[in-house]
Design an enzyme around this catalytic site. Structure first.
Site, mmCIF file in Angstrom:
data_model
loop_
_atom_site.group_PDB
_atom_site.id
_atom_site.type_symbol
_atom_site.label_atom_id
_atom_site.label_comp_id
_atom_site.label_asym_id
_atom_site.label_seq_id
_atom_site.Cartn_x
_atom_site.Cartn_y
_atom_site.Cartn_z
ATOM 1 N N HIS A 152 -6.461 9.298 -30.863
ATOM 2 C CA HIS A 152 -5.329 9.823 -31.811
ATOM 3 C C HIS A 152 -4.930 8.296 -32.247
ATOM 4 C CE1 HIS A 152 -2.450 11.523 -33.828
ATOM 5 N NE2 HIS A 152 -1.380 11.246 -33.488
ATOM 6 N N CYS B 157 -6.832 16.211 -32.350
ATOM 7 C CA CYS B 157 -5.380 16.623 -32.355
ATOM 8 C C CYS B 157 -5.892 18.585 -32.807
ATOM 9 C CB CYS B 157 -4.757 15.949 -33.295
ATOM 10 S SG CYS B 157 -3.889 14.638 -33.125
ATOM 11 N N ASP C 140 -9.855 -14.165 -32.709
ATOM 12 C CA ASP C 140 -8.876 -14.893 -32.807
ATOM 13 C C ASP C 140 -9.394 -16.703 -32.316
ATOM 14 O OD1 ASP C 140 -9.188 -14.538 -29.958
ATOM 15 O OD2 ASP C 140 -7.223 -13.489 -29.504
ATOM 16 N N CYS D 160 -2.271 15.289 -38.257
ATOM 17 C CA CYS D 160 -3.958 14.603 -37.850
ATOM 18 C C CYS D 160 -4.412 15.535 -38.073
ATOM 19 C CB CYS D 160 -3.432 14.270 -36.277
ATOM 20 S SG CYS D 160 -4.809 12.961 -36.485
ATOM 21 N N ASP E 190 -3.140 -6.614 -36.759
ATOM 22 C CA ASP E 190 -3.853 -6.636 -35.330
ATOM 23 C C ASP E 190 -2.574 -5.992 -34.175
ATOM 24 O OD1 ASP E 190 -3.418 -9.316 -34.795
ATOM 25 O OD2 ASP E 190 -4.479 -8.160 -33.089
ATOM 26 N N CYS F 32 -7.137 14.354 -36.016
ATOM 27 C CA CYS F 32 -8.513 13.497 -35.497
ATOM 28 C C CYS F 32 -9.459 15.149 -34.626
ATOM 29 C CB CYS F 32 -7.664 12.241 -34.666
ATOM 30 S SG CYS F 32 -6.677 12.975 -32.960
HETATM 31 ZN ZN LIG Z 1 -4.761 13.330 -34.108
#
Ligand SMILES: [Zn+2]
Length: 372
Positions: free
Chosen positions: A334, A308, A91, A303, A265, A305
């Site tokens: 996550h 999870c 930025d 999910c 973003d 990840c």
């Molecule tokens: Zn997750």
């Protein structure tokens, strides 16, 4: 060749494409995690990569104060410094000067301000902002602008926007062209259609490699933001990437993609993660809540990840109760993973010509498990 965006498909007004940069190609729509001070907070660069994120944002304001752009340049640039080999967007520093710095004084030429860290005096001009972003090695450099506060009268928004347009022209002259690098102009004009049109005309007259929509997500609320996008995105060239700065929650992303935005973003997934919140395919959870103390289910059954795959809501609740660092780390991981999966799902749907059907499914699922 300079940084550019190519179109792959349009569905309604939603678009899929590819941003071509010096550090690789980025499928759009894309969400860029925010690496404020050279790190996406509470995550290693490897962890960020593992979520599917292809591009991150760095903050000029933070990095110019610490460790300084010159030091980052001497250490090989921001990509090397933070171990991020994909594209980086920086930025301009303007927004954070306004939101974080102490005593500040704006004039036609730029802004003088006091560091929020140690009170030291600094100055940012359009030319200096572009120079700092060059020293950092940004793939996408942002024009230095004034983010018009909300609410603003038509007169205030007009004079603020016109100053930003004069600064955009100065920034364009200061920008050093390099293959795969580009400069984005930022559309201002608050929620006023005529001012947004004037701003788009000024920026497209100068010519940029992409166009950002600034001055939103500053307190106007989702309805006003969508209303502004409704008239602003159709004014922008169809040939260039469109970036909505500082947005947002999952529902904001979906609504903005629907309105033709390609890039986003926001600190929300990481900041919320540090505060104990999870965004999931079934809604938003607050893991500090006692209802999760014995909840053996993963945050999000859909999910993949590590949070999870390997842990329960009860475990993350426990970590937060004990103020263990791993709690915010797992939730940040996550949340970024969920955001990336959401963007990928929207992109696939646009390519398949079924964006609205998929959006309806996504929105329906958010009501299943959420608390707020
Ligand atoms: Zn997750």
């Amino acid at each position: 060749m300079t940084l550019h965006w190519t179109h792959a498909a349009t569905d309604g007004r939603a678009r899929a494409g590819v941003l071509h940069t010096a550090h690789g190609e980025v499928p759009t729509p894309v969400f860029m995690p925010v690496g404020t001070a050279g790190t996406v907070k509470a995550m290693t660069a490897d962890a960020v990569r593992s979520t599917g994120a292809r591009m991150v944002l760095g903050n000029t304001y933070h990095l110019m104060l610490r460790p300084t752009a010159e030091r980052v340049a001497r250490l090989g640039g921001l990509h090397r410094f933070m171990d991020w080999h994909g594209p980086i967007l920086t930025d301009s520093g303007g927004f954070q000067v306004m939101s974080l710095a102490g005593l500040r004084k704006m004039d036609e030429d730029g802004v003088t301000f006091q560091s929020h860290v140690d009170g030291s005096k600094h100055r940012l001009t359009p030319e200096r902002s572009i120079e700092i972003q060059h020293l950092l090695g940004a793939d996408v450099t942002m024009s230095f602008d004034e983010c018009t506060p909300f609410p603003a009268t038509h007169e205030q928004a007009a004079s603020s926007m016109r100053l930003s347009m004069r600064w955009a022209a100065r920034g364009r002259k200061a920008f050093v062209e390099r293959p795969g690098h580009g400069l984005f102009g930022i559309v201002q004009g608050s929620t006023f259609e005529d001012l947004r049109a004037e701003s788009v005309a000024a920026l497209t007259g100068i010519g940029f490699e992409g166009y950002a929509i600034g001055g939103l997500a500053v307190g106007e609320g989702q309805e006003a933001m969508f209303a502004t996008l409704d008239f602003t995105t159709p004014m922008l060239p169809t040939t260039h990437a469109r970036y909505l700065m500082g947005v947002g929650k999952p529902a904001d992303l979906l609504g903005a993609v629907r309105r033709g935005v390609d890039m986003f973003d926001c600190v929300i997934p990481t900041r919320s993660g540090r505060m104990g919140r999870a965004y999931t395919s079934r809604g938003q959870l607050n893991l500090r809540n006692a209802r999760y103390a014995e909840d053996d289910r993963p945050l999000d059954p859909d999910c993949s990840c590590p949070a999870c795959r390997n842990h329960s809501r009860a475990y993350i609740h426990h970590l937060l109760k004990c103020e263990e660092m791993l709690g915010p780390m797992l939730l940040s991981w996550h949340n970024i993973h969920y955001y990336q999966a959401l963007m990928a799902r929207m992109r696939e749907a646009i390519l398949a010509g079924r964006f609205e059907a998929e959006a309806a499914l996504i929105e329906h699922d958010w009501t299943k498990d959420g608390e707020e």
